[in-house]
Motif scaffolding. Structure first.
Motif, mmCIF file in Angstrom:
data_model
loop_
_atom_site.group_PDB
_atom_site.id
_atom_site.type_symbol
_atom_site.label_atom_id
_atom_site.label_comp_id
_atom_site.label_asym_id
_atom_site.label_seq_id
_atom_site.Cartn_x
_atom_site.Cartn_y
_atom_site.Cartn_z
ATOM 1 N N THR A 180 53.500 0.599 -13.775
ATOM 2 C CA THR A 180 53.513 -0.335 -12.650
ATOM 3 C C THR A 180 54.951 -0.573 -12.210
ATOM 4 O O THR A 180 55.896 -0.104 -12.844
ATOM 5 N N SER A 181 55.128 -1.309 -11.116
ATOM 6 C CA SER A 181 56.436 -1.470 -10.491
ATOM 7 C C SER A 181 57.371 -2.325 -11.340
ATOM 8 O O SER A 181 56.939 -3.240 -12.044
ATOM 9 N N VAL A 182 58.666 -2.031 -11.221
ATOM 10 C CA VAL A 182 59.681 -2.811 -11.927
ATOM 11 C C VAL A 182 60.146 -3.962 -11.045
ATOM 12 O O VAL A 182 59.985 -3.946 -9.824
ATOM 13 N N THR A 183 60.739 -4.974 -11.678
ATOM 14 C CA THR A 183 61.226 -6.172 -11.000
ATOM 15 C C THR A 183 62.685 -6.380 -11.375
ATOM 16 O O THR A 183 63.050 -6.264 -12.548
ATOM 17 N N LEU A 184 63.529 -6.690 -10.391
ATOM 18 C CA LEU A 184 64.965 -6.854 -10.616
ATOM 19 C C LEU A 184 65.347 -8.323 -10.700
ATOM 20 O O LEU A 184 64.771 -9.168 -10.014
ATOM 21 N N TYR A 205 55.949 0.774 -6.652
ATOM 22 C CA TYR A 205 57.197 0.881 -5.898
ATOM 23 C C TYR A 205 58.404 1.064 -6.820
ATOM 24 O O TYR A 205 58.471 0.453 -7.897
ATOM 25 N N PRO A 206 59.404 1.861 -6.389
ATOM 26 C CA PRO A 206 60.716 1.786 -7.037
ATOM 27 C C PRO A 206 61.402 0.481 -6.634
ATOM 28 O O PRO A 206 60.843 -0.310 -5.864
ATOM 29 N N TRP A 238 59.098 -4.445 -5.267
ATOM 30 C CA TRP A 238 57.757 -4.498 -4.683
ATOM 31 C C TRP A 238 57.430 -5.868 -4.096
ATOM 32 O O TRP A 238 56.739 -5.982 -3.086
ATOM 33 N N SER A 239 57.948 -6.938 -4.725
ATOM 34 C CA SER A 239 57.532 -8.295 -4.351
ATOM 35 C C SER A 239 57.972 -8.674 -2.946
ATOM 36 O O SER A 239 57.338 -9.526 -2.301
ATOM 37 N N HIS A 240 59.041 -8.062 -2.437
ATOM 38 C CA HIS A 240 59.526 -8.400 -1.105
ATOM 39 C C HIS A 240 58.604 -7.872 -0.013
ATOM 40 O O HIS A 240 58.749 -8.249 1.159
ATOM 41 N N ARG A 241 57.668 -7.028 -0.363
ATOM 42 C CA ARG A 241 56.662 -6.543 0.576
ATOM 43 C C ARG A 241 55.455 -7.476 0.650
ATOM 44 O O ARG A 241 54.704 -7.446 1.625
ATOM 45 N N TYR A 242 55.251 -8.292 -0.382
ATOM 46 C CA TYR A 242 54.015 -9.052 -0.499
ATOM 47 C C TYR A 242 54.204 -10.553 -0.302
ATOM 48 O O TYR A 242 53.271 -11.242 0.072
#
Length: 609
Positions: free
Chosen positions: A180-184, A118-119, A52-56
C-alpha cells in the motif's frame, strides 16, 4: 498580509484566497519544527510532501477571512493552496501529442506500487528544484530480501542534474512486503507505511539516510529498533508496531488496501489505518513522540470487511473510510464514519449519542446476497464477486464526502455524495447517487475521480461549483465522465466525455493539475487502450493519457486526448510534482509505477513544458 497585519484576500484566481504572506506565516507557525524552511536569496523556501492523502483530503475555497485563517492551521490546506497558487502564477504550455518519459528505473522483477496505490514525492523547496534534496519514494510490493528492496527512493531526479538521472537515494529491505501507499512526515525525514510481516499487518516508521551504494537489488537490510528507542536512533533506522489484534474476530490482522493517514495538525502526531477484518487503528507519537497504538476504545470495528485508506477531517473530528463487499460474509459496500476526537462527541447520530470510537455506517451501497436490503432495493447485480471500494474524497471546506462504487447492486457504476457531519437526527444512509456507466459483475473497481480547477477556485465559499471527472463504465468500454457540482449539490446525471478503452478494462484513479491557462487530468487503463484517433493509445494495450478539460463552467469538453503513452499494465496512482516554476531544470513531472514490468517512472506533463 498588509503592513498593519490585516488579512488580505485576492480573487484573482477565481475564489477567495489568503494572501501569500499569510500562508507563509501560517506555515512557519504550524509546520515548525522540522526541515520545512530553507533560506535562499533572502526568501522563505518551504518543503512540500506529496503523498496519496493529498488526493483524497481536499479543500474548496473558503467563504470568509475567518474561515480561511482557521483552515490555514491545517497543513494540508496550506500545502494545497501553495501548489495551486504556483500553478496559477507560473506555468506556460505548448502542445504535444505524447507524454515524454524522462526516465524509468527498475525496482526489481515484478515490482509495482500497485493498482490504486501511490508513490510519494518530497520537494525541498516549493519554488526551485534540488537535485540533491528532492526525492520520490516507491514501495515495491515485493518481499524484502538481501537482493530485493521492499522500499526505494530516488533523487537527482531532473533532466539537467549531473551524474546518473535518477540516482538511488536509499533502498531498504525492511523485513516484509509493502503493498500500500507510503506516507511522508512534513519535513520528509521520516516515512510511515504498512507491511506484511510474519502474516500480520505491521506499521513501520522509518528514518532514512542517503547512500551511494544501495540499489533495488542490493538494499541495506534494516532491523527493527525498539519503539522506546526509535526517537533517539540514528538514521537509517526503523521501528515496527504490529497491528493490535482482537483475539476473537481479528487474531492475525492483515491489510490489503489501507494506507496510513497521518494527521499533520500541530500537537496531534496521530495516524489512522485500517485492516482486512474491518478494524480502524489509531497510533500516536508517530513522527515526534513515543510510537504506540491506542488500545483503549481503539481499534474500532467499523465493518466485517476490508477497509480503504481512512481520511481524517479535522473540522468534524470524523474519520471516513469505505468497506469492500465480500461474498464470503455478504458484507456490502458502505461508508463508515468514525468519531475520532472530542469535536464530534455528543452529537446524536440517530442511533446513539456519539462518543470517541463510535462508528456510524451508511446503508449498504452495493451488491449483497440478501435481496431488498441495500440502498437500491434489489442487491442482486454483481453479488458473485468481491468488490473493492477506493477511499472516499473528503472536501473539508464544503462538508461533503464522495464515494466511488463499481456496482451499486442495481447495475450502475456510481458516485455518491454524503455530508461530513452526522445529522442530529439521523445519518444520511441512502443518499442520491449519480451513475457513471454500467456496473461490473466481475469485481472491477471504480477508482476515485478528481475535481477540476473550477471547483477548487469557485467563489461559492463552502458551496462550490465545478466538475468531478471519473473513469467509469466498469462493465464495458472504460469511459471518462463529467459529474457537475452546482452550489455543493451533485447532479443526478453525468455526461459521457469519451471512451478510453476498446473493452472491459480497469482505470486508474484520476489526477488533476492546473497550469496558467490549462487544466489537465491524467488517467490510465490497464489494457485495451483505445486506438481511435480521438484517444490515440498505442497498440491497444495499457495506456496513460491526459485530457485538457474546460476552464469555464459549461465549456467545451475534450474531443480527444492531449497526450498518451504506452505503459505496461497501466499505471499506479499518479503523483504530480507541481511546485517549480519555468526556467529551472524542469517545469513539472508526474510520477508512477507501471503495474507490470517493474519500473518506476518520471514523465513530463504534456502541454506544460
Amino acid at each position: 498580509m498588509s503592513n498593519n497585519g490585516a488579512v488580505k484576500l485576492s480573487r484573482s484566481s477565481g475564489g477567495p484566497v489568503v494572501s501569500r504572506r499569510l500562508i507563509l506565516l501560517a506555515l512557519v507557525v504550524v509546520l515548525s519544527p522540522g526541515r520545512m524552511l530553507a533560506q535562499e536569496d533572502g526568501e522563505e523556501h518551504i518543503g512540500l510532501p506529496t503523498d496519496w492523502s493529498h488526493r483524497y483530503m481536499v479543500f474548496s475555497a473558503p467563504g470568509s477571512p475567518t474561515e480561511a485563517f482557521d483552515l490555514s492551521q491545517d497543513p494540508r490546506y496550506v500545502q494545497q493552496w501553495l501548489r495551486r497558487d504556483i500553478e496559477r502564477r507560473h506555468w506556460g504550455q505548448r502542445a504535444r501529442r505524447d507524454i515524454h518519459r524522462d526516465w524509468s528505473a527498475s525496482m526489481g522483477t515484478g515490482a509495482t506500487v500497485g493498482a490504486g496505490q501511490y508513490p510519494a514525492k518530497y520537494s525541498f523547496s516549493m519554488t526551485t528544484d534540488s537535485c540533491a534534496n528532492d526525492f520520490v519514494v516507491f514501495n515495491t510490493s515485493l518481499a524484502g530480501a538481501n537482493n530485493q528492496a521492499s522500499i526505494i527512493a530516488y533523487n537527482n531526479l531532473y533532466v539537467g542534474c549531473g551524474g546518473t538521472v535518477p540516482s538511488v537515494y536509499w533502498a531498504y529491505d525492511t523485513g516484509g512486503t509493502i503493498s500500500t501507499s507510503v506516507t511522508l512526515s512534513l519535513d520528509g525525514t521520516q516515512v510511515a507505511f504498512v507491511q506484511a510481516q510474519g502474516g500480520v499487518a505491521t506499521l513501520v516508521l522509518l528514518k532514512w539516510s542517503s547512500s551511494t551504494t544501495e540499489t533495488a537489488v542490493a538494499p541495506m537490510v534494516l532491523s527493527s529498533t525498539a519503539n522506546s528507542g526509535y526517537r533517539a536512533c540514528t538514521a537509517p533506522c526503523m521501528t515496527t508496531l504490529a497491528f493490535h489484534a482482537t483475539a476473537t474476530t481479528d487474531p492475525t490482522p492483515a491489510d490489503s488496501y489501507s494506507s496510513p493517514y497521518y494527521d499533520y495538525t500541530p500537537g496531534s502526531d496521530t495516524l489512522y489505518v485500517g485492516d482486512n477484518a474491518g478494524y480502524l487503528h489509531q497510533l500516536t507519537g508517530v513522527f515526534s513522540g513515543a510510537p504506540a497504538e491506542t488500545t483503549t476504545t481503539w481499534p474500532v470495528r467499523a465493518a466485517a470487511a476490508p477497509l480503504s485508506n481512512p481520511i481524517y477531517d479535522s473540522v468534524t473530528g470524523n474519520v471516513f473510510v469505505t468497506t469492500s463487499f465480500q461474498t464470503s460474509d455478504n458484507s456490502g459496500g458502505r461508508l463508515q464514519t468514525v468519531c475520532a476526537t472530542s469535536t464530534c462527541v455528543g452529537i446524536n447520530n440517530g442511533n446513539t449519542t456519539t462518543a470517541i470510537g463510535t462508528a456510524t455506517p451508511s446503508g449498504i451501497l452495493g451488491p449483497n446476497t440478501s435481496g431488498n436490503v441495500n440502498c437500491r432495493g434489489t442487491g442482486t447485480s454483481g453479488n458473485g464477486s468481491n468488490l473493492r471500494l477506493d477511499a472516499p474524497i473528503v472536501d473539508s471546506t464544503a462538508g461533503r464526502v464522495y464515494v466511488f462504487l463499481g456496482n451499486d447492486g442495481g447495475g450502475n457504476s456510481v458516485v455518491i455524495q454524503f455530508p461530513t457531519k452526522v445529522s442530529t437526527t439521523s445519518y444520511e444512509n441512502c443518499p442520491a447517487e449519480t451513475a457513471v456507466g454500467t456496473a461490473s459483475t466481475t469485481g472491477i473497481p471504480l477508482f476515485t475521480g478528481s475535481f477540476d480547477n473550477l471547483y477548487f477556485t469557485s467563489t461559492g465559499g463552502g458551496s462550490p461549483s465545478g466538475d468531478l471527472y471519473v473513469c467509469g463504465n466498469t462493465s464495458g468500454d472504460a469511459t471518462l465522465y463529467k459529474v457537475a457540482i452546482t452550489s455543493n449539490a451533485m447532479a443526478t446525471t453525468s455526461t459521457s466525455v469519451l471512451a478510453v478503452s476498446t473493452g472491459n478494462a480497469t482505470c486508474s484513479p484520476v489526477t488533476e493539475v492546473y497550469s496558467a491557462s490549462k487544466d489537465l487530468i491524467f488517467l490510465s487503463v490497464q489494457s485495451l487502450g483505445s486506438t481511435s484517433s480521438a484517444v490515440n493509445c498505442p497498440s491497444n494495450t495499457g495506456c496513460l493519457m491526459s485530457f485538457s478539460v474546460p476552464t469555464t463552467l459549461g465549456g467545451t469538453l475534450p474531443a480527444g486526448t492531449t497526450a498518451t503513452a504506452a505503459e505496461s499494465g497501466g499505471t499506479s496512482g499518479i503523483v504530480i510534482d507541481n511546485t517549480v516554476a519555468p526556467g529551472t531544470l524542469h517545469t513539472s513531472q508526474i510520477y508512477f509505477s507501471t503495474l507490470t514490468g517493474g519500473t518506476a517512472v518520471q514523465a513530463s506533463q504534456a502541454a506544460l513544458r
